[in-house]
Design an enzyme around this catalytic site. Structure first.
Site, short mmCIF file in Angstrom:
data_model
loop_
_atom_site.label_atom_id
_atom_site.label_comp_id
_atom_site.label_asym_id
_atom_site.label_seq_id
_atom_site.Cartn_x
_atom_site.Cartn_y
_atom_site.Cartn_z
N THR A 15 0.90 -1.27 0.28
CA THR A 15 -0.48 -0.19 0.16
C THR A 15 1.12 1.27 0.54
O THR A 15 0.73 1.75 -0.69
CB THR A 15 -1.13 -0.63 1.57
OG1 THR A 15 -2.21 -1.15 1.23
CG2 THR A 15 -1.75 1.30 1.17
N THR A 87 1.92 -4.61 4.03
CA THR A 87 1.47 -4.74 5.88
C THR A 87 0.58 -5.91 6.25
O THR A 87 1.14 -6.93 6.72
CB THR A 87 -0.02 -3.63 6.41
OG1 THR A 87 -0.56 -3.95 5.54
CG2 THR A 87 0.69 -2.60 6.53
#
Length: 331
Positions: A15, A87
């Site tokens: 991200t 993540t």
């Protein structure tokens, strides 16, 4: 004149560097043009951008193998390694580096973000600043840098998709806390004797064909689904049981576990609780222990998965697996 530290940057995707597309957020290379410019006075960064960049939910054992080989090669000529990673599986990869690369004896700092670098109110700039500042501490291990905190890899998990405080280590806490205003505080980088020993006993082999599966116990059908033989072809099984490692004493379930362990397959029992400890506490877990499982103590899923994958890759038996758990301060 102070010599700038040389940092090798492995950008895998995630991200932190994504951009919006009609299909949703997608990995993008533009991050490399700007993300580390604010730190260029003190550090020299050399980027390696994976091609293709990937969403971390798509990480494979082959990706891990390739990254390990790359970092082993680059470590000889750099003062530290910065890994930018999605993540979702960041804690898994951090555990991999901890268990396979301790002999590099240099800091490996891994970070990502909950929102893209260019997003309004993004956490990416703080996470990058925390990660770069970690090189001031002269660590010689892999750490996770997130939201102004440093965590050891073993025991760390992603705990939120909604908040900037996305990671935690319930058993071992933080190594240090950082802010732009105060710098480093509450630094606790001195490892225990057990952790120190673990840092010098790397796993030499990662078998990209290793088959490790996870089975989570829930009330009802779960025990029967295990006994139905769904994991007969697995090399090893992580059993996420209750509390202190408790499980149903259902005869078919226990027999299925025993069938696996009697064929030399590893079964690692961990707790579903965030701060759980799979240990010989309750009589309810006795049948499972007698069936040949190894209690994982404080191991969480991320640590357990990497440890069991490497145990299979390197031919460890129950006793050797338990010894590894001890050196990692999990028992």
């Amino acid at each position: 004149m102070t010599t700038r530290k040389k940092i090798f940057v492995l950008y895998t995707g995630g991200t932190i560097g994504m951009r919006q597309t009609p299909q949703g957020l997608s990995p993008d290379t533009a991050l490399a043009e700007k993300a580390l410019i604010p730190f260029a006075d003190n550090y020299s960064f050399d980027w390696h951008i994976c091609n293709p960049l990937i969403d971390s939910s798509a990480v494979t054992l082959s990706d891990w193998h390739n990254w390990l080989e790359l970092l082993k090669e680059k470590a000889r000529t750099y003062d530290g390694i910065l890994v930018l990673h999605g993540t979702d599986t960041l804690a898994y990869t951090a555990n991999l580096f901890t268990l396979t690369l301790p002999d590099l004896k240099l800091p490996i700092v891994i970070t990502g973000s909950q929102w893209p670098y260019n997003a309004q109110h993004s956490d990416a700039p703080l996470n990058l600043a925390t990660a770069v500042a970690a090189f001031e501490l002269n660590l010689s291990e892999t750490v996770i840098a997130f939201n102004g905190k440093l965590f050891q890899a073993v025991g760390s998990s992603k705990i939120s998709t909604e908040q900037a405080d996305g990671f935690d280590n319930p058993h071992f806490g933080t190594i240090a806390i950082w802010s732009p205003e105060c710098g480093w505080r509450h630094v606790n980088k001195r490892p225990s004797e057990k952790t120190s020993a673990a840092l010098h006993t790397p796993f030499p082999v990662l078998d990209t064909q290793a088959k490790v599966v996870c089975h989570t116990l829930v009330p009802g059908f779960s025990a029967q689904s295990f006994s139905d033989g769904l994991y007969r072809n697995a090399d090893a099984v992580i059993l996420q049981s209750y509390g202190h490692g408790n499980a149903p004493s259902d005869r078919d379930f226990i027999q299925a576990v025993n069938d696996l362990t009697s064929r030399g397959k590893l079964v690692l029992n961990i707790s579903q609780a965030k701060q759980g400890n799979a240990a010989a506490v309750y009589a309810q877990g006795s049948a499972l222990r007698q069936a040949g499982v190894v209690n994982g103590g404080k191991a969480n899923l991320e640590t357990a998965l990497v440890l069991l994958t490497l145990a299979v890759s390197n031919g460890l038996d129950n006793k050797q697996l338990q010894q590894k758990l001890e050196t990692l301060n999990l028992l």
